[in-house]
Design an enzyme around this catalytic site. Sequence first.
Site, PDB file in Angstrom:
ATOM      1  CG  ASP A  45      -1.856   1.188   1.250  1.00 50.20           C
ATOM      2  OD1 ASP A  45      -2.972   1.029   0.726  1.00 50.20           O
ATOM      3  OD2 ASP A  45      -1.471   2.265   1.752  1.00 50.20           O
ATOM      4  CE1 TYR A  50       0.799   7.953   2.288  1.00 49.68           C
ATOM      5  CE2 TYR A  50       1.262   5.668   1.791  1.00 49.68           C
ATOM      6  CZ  TYR A  50       0.447   6.627   2.351  1.00 49.68           C
ATOM      7  OH  TYR A  50      -0.720   6.239   2.979  1.00 49.68           O
ATOM      8  CE  LYS A  75      -3.665   4.709   0.374  1.00 47.71           C
ATOM      9  NZ  LYS A  75      -2.259   4.620   0.819  1.00 47.71           N
ATOM     10  CG  HIS A 108      -4.587   9.745   0.020  1.00 46.88           C
ATOM     11  ND1 HIS A 108      -3.246   9.650  -0.277  1.00 46.88           N
ATOM     12  CD2 HIS A 108      -4.698   9.372   1.323  1.00 46.88           C
ATOM     13  CE1 HIS A 108      -2.583   9.240   0.802  1.00 46.88           C
ATOM     14  NE2 HIS A 108      -3.435   9.075   1.785  1.00 46.88           N
TER      15      HIS A 108
HETATM   16  P1  NAD Z   1       0.721   1.661  11.947  1.00 45.54           P
HETATM   17  O1  NAD Z   1      -0.402   1.547  12.905  1.00 45.54           O
HETATM   18  O2  NAD Z   1       1.016   0.576  10.981  1.00 45.54           O
HETATM   19  O3  NAD Z   1       1.964   2.007  12.849  1.00 45.54           O
HETATM   20  C1  NAD Z   1       3.270   2.024  12.370  1.00 45.54           C
HETATM   21  C2  NAD Z   1       4.199   2.141  13.558  1.00 45.54           C
HETATM   22  O4  NAD Z   1       3.916   1.093  14.487  1.00 45.54           O
HETATM   23  C3  NAD Z   1       5.644   1.930  13.131  1.00 45.54           C
HETATM   24  O5  NAD Z   1       6.257   3.153  12.818  1.00 45.54           O
HETATM   25  C4  NAD Z   1       6.253   1.303  14.343  1.00 45.54           C
HETATM   26  O6  NAD Z   1       6.685   2.315  15.207  1.00 45.54           O
HETATM   27  C5  NAD Z   1       5.104   0.575  14.998  1.00 45.54           C
HETATM   28  N1  NAD Z   1       5.154  -0.890  14.782  1.00 45.54           N
HETATM   29  C6  NAD Z   1       5.030  -1.569  13.604  1.00 45.54           C
HETATM   30  N2  NAD Z   1       5.094  -2.892  13.832  1.00 45.54           N
HETATM   31  C7  NAD Z   1       5.256  -3.041  15.166  1.00 45.54           C
HETATM   32  C8  NAD Z   1       5.382  -4.167  16.009  1.00 45.54           C
HETATM   33  N3  NAD Z   1       5.352  -5.410  15.544  1.00 45.54           N
HETATM   34  N4  NAD Z   1       5.538  -3.960  17.342  1.00 45.54           N
HETATM   35  C9  NAD Z   1       5.561  -2.710  17.847  1.00 45.54           C
HETATM   36  N5  NAD Z   1       5.434  -1.610  17.106  1.00 45.54           N
HETATM   37  C10 NAD Z   1       5.293  -1.767  15.770  1.00 45.54           C
HETATM   38  O7  NAD Z   1       0.521   3.065  11.186  1.00 45.54           O
HETATM   39  P2  NAD Z   1       0.642   3.583   9.695  1.00 45.54           P
HETATM   40  O8  NAD Z   1       1.971   3.310   9.094  1.00 45.54           O
HETATM   41  O9  NAD Z   1       0.212   5.010   9.718  1.00 45.54           O
HETATM   42  O10 NAD Z   1      -0.473   2.746   8.936  1.00 45.54           O
HETATM   43  C11 NAD Z   1      -0.202   1.628   8.119  1.00 45.54           C
HETATM   44  C12 NAD Z   1      -0.358   1.970   6.661  1.00 45.54           C
HETATM   45  O11 NAD Z   1      -1.653   2.535   6.429  1.00 45.54           O
HETATM   46  C13 NAD Z   1       0.589   3.060   6.153  1.00 45.54           C
HETATM   47  O12 NAD Z   1       1.908   2.614   5.988  1.00 45.54           O
HETATM   48  C14 NAD Z   1      -0.110   3.462   4.893  1.00 45.54           C
HETATM   49  O13 NAD Z   1       0.125   2.506   3.881  1.00 45.54           O
HETATM   50  C15 NAD Z   1      -1.565   3.448   5.328  1.00 45.54           C
HETATM   51  N6  NAD Z   1      -2.041   4.778   5.767  1.00 45.54           N
HETATM   52  C16 NAD Z   1      -3.023   5.374   5.030  1.00 45.54           C
HETATM   53  C17 NAD Z   1      -3.501   6.616   5.368  1.00 45.54           C
HETATM   54  C18 NAD Z   1      -4.602   7.244   4.553  1.00 45.54           C
HETATM   55  O14 NAD Z   1      -4.913   8.425   4.741  1.00 45.54           O
HETATM   56  N7  NAD Z   1      -5.193   6.507   3.652  1.00 45.54           N
HETATM   57  C19 NAD Z   1      -2.984   7.311   6.489  1.00 45.54           C
HETATM   58  C20 NAD Z   1      -1.981   6.686   7.226  1.00 45.54           C
HETATM   59  C21 NAD Z   1      -1.530   5.432   6.863  1.00 45.54           C
END
Ligand code: NAD
Length: 278
Positions: A45, A50, A75, A108
């Site tokens: 994704d 990004y 997106k 998005h």
């Molecule tokens: P997430 O909830 O996946 O959190 C990521 C953070 O969690 C990492 O930086 C790390 O610090 C921690 N983490 C990851 N694996 C872990 C583990 N096993 N144990 C402990 N901590 C851990 O948040 P995200 O990256 O914002 O969301 C995931 C994906 O969603 C993004 O990469 C993106 O592709 C998507 N996203 C979309 C939007 C949107 O507006 N559509 C916004 C934000 C994110």
Amino acid sequence: MSIPALPMNSGFDIPQLGYGVFKVPPAATERAVTEALSVGYRHIDTAAIYGNEEGVGAAIGASGIPRDELFITTKLWNDRHEGDEPRAAIGESLEKLGLDRVDLYLVHWPTPAKDNYVHAWEALIGLRDAGLARTIGVSNFLVPHLERIVAETGVTPAVDQIELHPRYQQREVVAWAHEHGVLIEAWGPLGQGKYDLAGIPAIDEAASAHGKSPAQVVLRWHLQKGNIVFPKSVRVERLRENLDVFDFELSSREVAAIDDLDPGDGSGRVSAHPDEVN
Ligand code: NAD
């Protein structure tokens, strides 16, 4: 380990777990996605905003994995909703990704103050019909936005990608989506690391009971709720950990205890509200 796939209203399937690359720096993306693919992820994704679609493209190009085994989402950014801009934007994304179509293309954000998301959605219908995106959906759309695009175009998005994690469960959007056959993609599935999962007894107790980490319990909760997830990490041990969630099952009592973690007043939200992003 095999990752389950969910059927979308487009007739295509989507792997229920993938790898999200929000905030993966462009220069680190090729390596991170290469590692993700090597440990077993097949669903990536990304988004134009990004700035790392080229890194995703380089990794998938070098991987040798057949195209039909990969599921790639990108997106449309907020400043490209109008006129022919969506067509230009997906062209740029495809070129960076080195692909002739994406598996899923999303609006998005609805940017409601600009009142141009219906046009953006109409444009995505055209991009799908032109074969540039196999399936189309939206992101950060709330119920009024969803109702309006369906009423004005007759086309229901395949997915809505929204902020969703234990402290912010978006029950209204989820109920609408379930009623209309729209799959929920949970972004920030781990709360973006902004609150301590291990400090929450319902999560910590389930983790101890199953010999899993708090993050694995939360991801398992999402999967059992029917959500699609793509947690982000650039650490290979966490990439593996986040994939290792298919050998245990939370009981209905454990699921219900996590269901109870949303305070219900919106205070669990950790990122922007769709009405504020324009
Ligand atoms: P997430 O909830 O996946 O959190 C990521 C953070 O969690 C990492 O930086 C790390 O610090 C921690 N983490 C990851 N694996 C872990 C583990 N096993 N144990 C402990 N901590 C851990 O948040 P995200 O990256 O914002 O969301 C995931 C994906 O969603 C993004 O990469 C993106 O592709 C998507 N996203 C979309 C939007 C949107 O507006 N559509 C916004 C934000 C994110």
